[in-house]
Design an enzyme around this catalytic site. Structure first.
Site: not given
Ligand code: NOJ
Length: 544
Positions: A200, A241
């Site tokens: 993330d 990401e």
């Protein structure tokens, strides 16, 4: 090299909380998910990416973690988790866990100790400064709901840094202890059966932060994580990401020794521009701008996910076109950050455009990632706040709560969409299973075809000239096999001549198309495409 399983994977992304409630308390859980594994396997996915499922106060859908070594009690126990991974593996499915370690929740015991005690070993796990930095109102990822990146904590008597919400304090990855802990967390879940992690907020994870602004990015941390991962489990992967420019993407891939996969944000944004304008050019341009990568590196293509559709990298005029087409009502927009709608309502539930978009997802160079619910064309609920609009419970049947939960409706974690064209009575898995012409059955066939075409995930690709601005064609070559895939972005039938389709004596075989399989095309004649039509073709012999 065939060991690189992710090159030809189909990833299915889901949130345990909204997938299937197994114990009737209104919240999805691992027991329910385990029960529904056959749905994912039958679709043809080979890997499941789980949104964060850790202990969390849930102020950012679980991305605000308060204990990385535990399953959120509402979702089950570690025992349920292991049972789940075991039964997923039984069906040939790998699991990737979301790993939000750019920040922790401020409820995390590390932060709590850090704020209370300047001498705590955790103090230096976060970024602190006594005076309010001059740049405190810069660099917010969530403008509209976030006013600052430095918030004063009374107990600490200092400001702490948070790239996202104030309740998500950034971890200081320059501190080797923090990186060691991140590896310990990875090691823990690898031991429990996962095949890797979605990293993330990767660009922020590796970025140094100082009171005078962001410092250098430490891409070498990614190598450190990769080395650790490879030692522990040779086939484990990291999926970043990172919504960065194609140039910067190179640094995330490294020489095939950093991130295995990166979400293809550049292609995602231009794919929606192409769908909005009926022109193929934006996709071709985005593909051409991607850097060349090592064979070990792979793009992860996607249409929609649990966040907004971010259009921030489109030039203003093009961004405006996509907003006008797909989010005419301001309620459909998330401030100026993007579109908070699902795919099916954006495409007005039009089967031919839904198939076109999914065909692009499955055939563009890279690994496709499907957002749970999109396989049946679920809708969104704009009455919910922020990104929750696209996070409503899975619609399994026309039964109570759409078959998601046996709990009273007011106990269900988020309202099930129960009215309008996308309500669960009309759009649900059970009904689509029975209907041979449903989106679900079509996508199952498409995924099967995709798995039969490893050229698309592995191959060297290049764009082919179609002479028609509405038609995109690309070839993918691998191990002596060659595919040509052609998509018509416009709402009119087209006939195109693709110069390099095949040699005069080559046989061209149709592998998959928008409708029922037609005759194999004759390469000496123009290729016909229906409105929004597409054809996946295999030609004998590689051209280069
Ligand atoms: C990206 C995630 O996809 C998003 O949902 C989350 O809010 C932020 N990172 C912060 O963790």
């Amino acid at each position: 090299m065939m060991d690189l399983w992710y090159k030809n994977a189909i990833v299915y992304c889901l949130d345990v909380e909204t997938f299937m409630d197994g114990n009737g308390d209104g919240v999805g859980d691992f027991a329910g998910l385990t029960h529904r594994l056959d749905h994912i396997a039958a679709l043809g996915a080979t890997c499941v990416w789980l949104l964060p499922f850790y202990e969390s106060p849930n102020r950012d859908n679980g991305y605000d973690v308060s204990n990385y070594y535990a399953v959120h009690p509402k979702l089950g126990t570690l025992g349920d988790f292991v049972e789940f991974t075991h039964l997923a593996h039984d069906r040939g499915l790998r699991i990737i866990a979301d790993l939000p370690v750019n920040h922790t929740s401020i409820d995390h015991p590390w932060f709590q100790q850090a704020r209370r005690d300047p001498k705590s070993r955790y103090r230096d796990w976060y970024y602190w400064t006594e005076d309010r930095p001059a740049n405190h109102d810069e660099g917010m990822v969530f403008p509209g709901v976030q006013k600052t990146t430095w918030t004063r904590d009374e107990a600490a008597g200092a400001y702490y840094f948070h790239r996202f919400y104030p309740h998500e304090a950034d971890l200081k990855t320059e501190n080797p202890e923090v990186r060691e802990e991140i590896q310990r967390i990875m090691g823990f879940w690898l031991q429990l059966g996962v095949s890797g992690f979605r990293i993330d907020a990767a660009p922020f994870l590796i970025e140094e932060v100082g009171p005078d602004g962001p410092g250098p990015k430490h891409y070498e941390y990614l190598e450190e994580f990769r080395n650790f991962l490879s030692w522990r489990r040779g086939d484990a992967v990291m999926l970043a990401e990172a919504n960065v420019t194609p140039d910067e993407a190179c640094a995330f891939f490294g020489d095939g020794d950093r991130m295995h996969l990166m979400f293809n944000f550049p292609v995602n944004q231009r794919l929606f521009l192409a769908l909005a304008t009926g022109k193929a050019g934006p996709i071709g341009a985005a593909l051409s701008a991607l850097p060349g990568t090592d064979v070990r590196s792979q793009w992860a293509n996607f249409l929609r996910n649990h966040d907004e559709l971010d259009l921030g990298r489109l030039p203003d005029e093009e961004e405006r076109l996509v907003y006008e087409r797909f989010a005419p009502d301001p309620a459909m927009r998330l401030y100026d950050r993007g579109i908070r709608r699902r795919l099916a309502p954006m495409l007005e539930g039009d089967p031919s455009r839904l198939k076109l978009a999914n065909s692009l997802l499955l055939t563009l160079p890279g690994t496709p990632v499907i957002w749970a619910g999109d396989e049946i064309g679920m809708g969104d609920d704009l009455s919910l706040t922020e990104r929750d609009s696209v996070r409503t419970p899975m619609q399994w049947s026309n039964g109570k709560n759409g078959g998601f939960s046996a709990a009273p409706a007011d106990k269900v974690v988020r309202p099930v969409i129960d009215s309008g064209p996308f309500g669960f009575e009309r759009v649900n898995v059970a009904a689509q299973q029975r209907d041979p012409d449903s989106l679900l059955n079509w996508l199952e066939r498409a995924c099967r075809a995709r798995r039969d075409c490893p050229e698309l995930g592995w191959g060297d690709w290049r764009l082919l000239d179609t002479g028609d601005p509405a038609v995109l064609a690309h070839e993918a070559c691998w191990r002596g096999n060659r595919m040509v895939v052609v998509h018509n972005l416009s709402d009119r039938p087209r006939e195109v001549t693709i110069a390099d389709l095949a040699g005069p004596d080559d046989h061209v075989m149709e592998v998959f198309c928008d409708g029922r399989r037609g005759d194999d095309p004759d390469p000496s004649r123009p290729l016909r495409l229906e409105a929004h039509g597409f054809r996946w073709l295999r030609t004998a012999g590689t051209r280069h």
